[in-house]
Design an enzyme around this catalytic site. Sequence first.
Site, PDB file in Angstrom:
ATOM      1  N   LYS A   1     -27.667  57.935 -47.660  1.00 23.52           N
ATOM      2  CA  LYS A   1     -27.146  57.352 -49.028  1.00 23.52           C
ATOM      3  C   LYS A   1     -25.746  56.822 -49.074  1.00 23.52           C
ATOM      4  O   LYS A   1     -25.042  57.006 -50.098  1.00 23.52           O
ATOM      5  CB  LYS A   1     -27.476  58.764 -49.978  1.00 23.52           C
ATOM      6  CG  LYS A   1     -29.060  59.212 -49.949  1.00 23.52           C
ATOM      7  CD  LYS A   1     -29.070  60.113 -50.722  1.00 23.52           C
ATOM      8  CE  LYS A   1     -30.646  60.505 -50.926  1.00 23.52           C
ATOM      9  NZ  LYS A   1     -30.832  61.735 -51.407  1.00 23.52           N
TER      10      LYS A   1
ATOM     11  N   ASP B   1     -37.034  57.883 -52.432  1.00 25.68           N
ATOM     12  CA  ASP B   1     -35.668  58.571 -52.832  1.00 25.68           C
ATOM     13  C   ASP B   1     -34.763  57.502 -53.356  1.00 25.68           C
ATOM     14  O   ASP B   1     -34.199  56.646 -52.421  1.00 25.68           O
ATOM     15  CB  ASP B   1     -35.158  59.311 -51.564  1.00 25.68           C
ATOM     16  CG  ASP B   1     -34.074  60.255 -51.906  1.00 25.68           C
ATOM     17  OD1 ASP B   1     -33.457  59.950 -53.000  1.00 25.68           O
ATOM     18  OD2 ASP B   1     -33.633  61.195 -51.273  1.00 25.68           O
TER      19      ASP B   1
END
Length: 430
Positions: free
Chosen positions: A241, A316
């Site tokens: 991320k 996600d």
Amino acid sequence: MSKAKLGTETQKATSEELVRSLVEGKSRFHQLPKWLTAEEAARVRRLALEELTRTKLQHLGNYTCNMEAASHQNCENIIGIAQIPMGIVGPLPILGDHVKEEVFVPLATTEGALIASTNRGCSALRHAGGARVWVEDVGMTRAPVFRTSSIHQTRDFLAWVSTHEDEIRQVGERGSRHLKLLDIKPFTFGTSVWLRFRFSSGDAMGMNMATIACDRIVREVIEPNTDVPCVALSGNYCVDKKPATVNWHEGRGKRLHAEVVLPGELLRDVLKTTARDLAEVQYRKNLLGSVAAGSLGFNAHFANVLAALFIATGQDVAQVVEGSLGITCIEPEGREDLRVSVFLPDAPLAAVGGGTGLDTQSEALSMMGVQLDPQKPGRAVMRLAEIVAATVLAGEVSLLASMASSDLAKAHERLGRAPRTRGSNGTAPF
Ligand code: ADP
């Protein structure tokens, strides 16, 4: 009202009492009694929130989703479901190993024009015979960071790790038949050592599975045998991320490739541009502009299509940050045609786990034929990955073409007023 009373089976508080307790700050949103169903708990929280925030919550509670499952696997303190419009693009013909047909692709977005534009890209790919795709299953990575006492201890530590890979593998893979340790890439300076563990994870995106496996490896094998402490299970060399060069080079999740050759007539008739203008937009925008900005994304808008696909299918969403890494390449093919390709080195994807099991998300996956086959684990997510690659390509083709054609339109407008002294072919040089 006491917390004891809220939590007991025998003395169940009424909804009204539970709401009052929340509003008066005597209990917190996560402290509602366990005997409430997820739907009831969500309703109590909404009623309290209406008072606390003076906001009428008439839409949050309108859903058909299985709240019990969502509250256990996806969302704590659940109060309802956020609704995001979902549109469809396609049919999109894909020439891959796992998809060899036309698919319709659902995209969930609030960005007007994204779907229309991607759909135009699908139309261009259809006219061009389809998107060729190739997906590499790189695997999910997790990199704990360790602290040594000296560079000599680092040297000994790395030697120990490399001679104990079998033991590490055994412990790491113990928890799941879907998880396989592929390799361990070390990196070090000073007294810090990162071990970047790379796992294949079947149809799952694998972040939870990899993290749990790393935790076991660190606690049961590495720390007891080396006396080198792990400071953090995620040492940011994973890299999850965050946009990062190591993911560019090494890949993460799935590494996606897609390409198409756009014939000159198609560029003219469907995309309203030319090979020259499209290539110029690519050069000055995606390449030079990205260099000028120090960007890691040499593309027009991978993130747009990824985000919409991620939301629609329960991926996600924060991993769009890393998914946006990558490059669009455009090169001439013959005199008037263009070869356009996209490369996404870091696309973490799942056909199981995360939000993929939620009701609308699972419908979206089914629409694309992404369904688990217990006999062939890993196939479903590869199918999804090929569809993602092709859809991103459609999005790039369309946006770049619309930039090329609107620049052209502006140039034509300027040319209509100014003397024709600039481009030999009547268009302004960009
Ligand atoms: P992740 O590890 O991807 O972050 P989860 O924590 O939801 O996601 O884990 C995925 C779960 O799905 C695991 O418990 C795993 O055993 C299960 N599973 C079921 N079928 C498969 C499959 N075909 N491939 C991978 N995992 C699977």
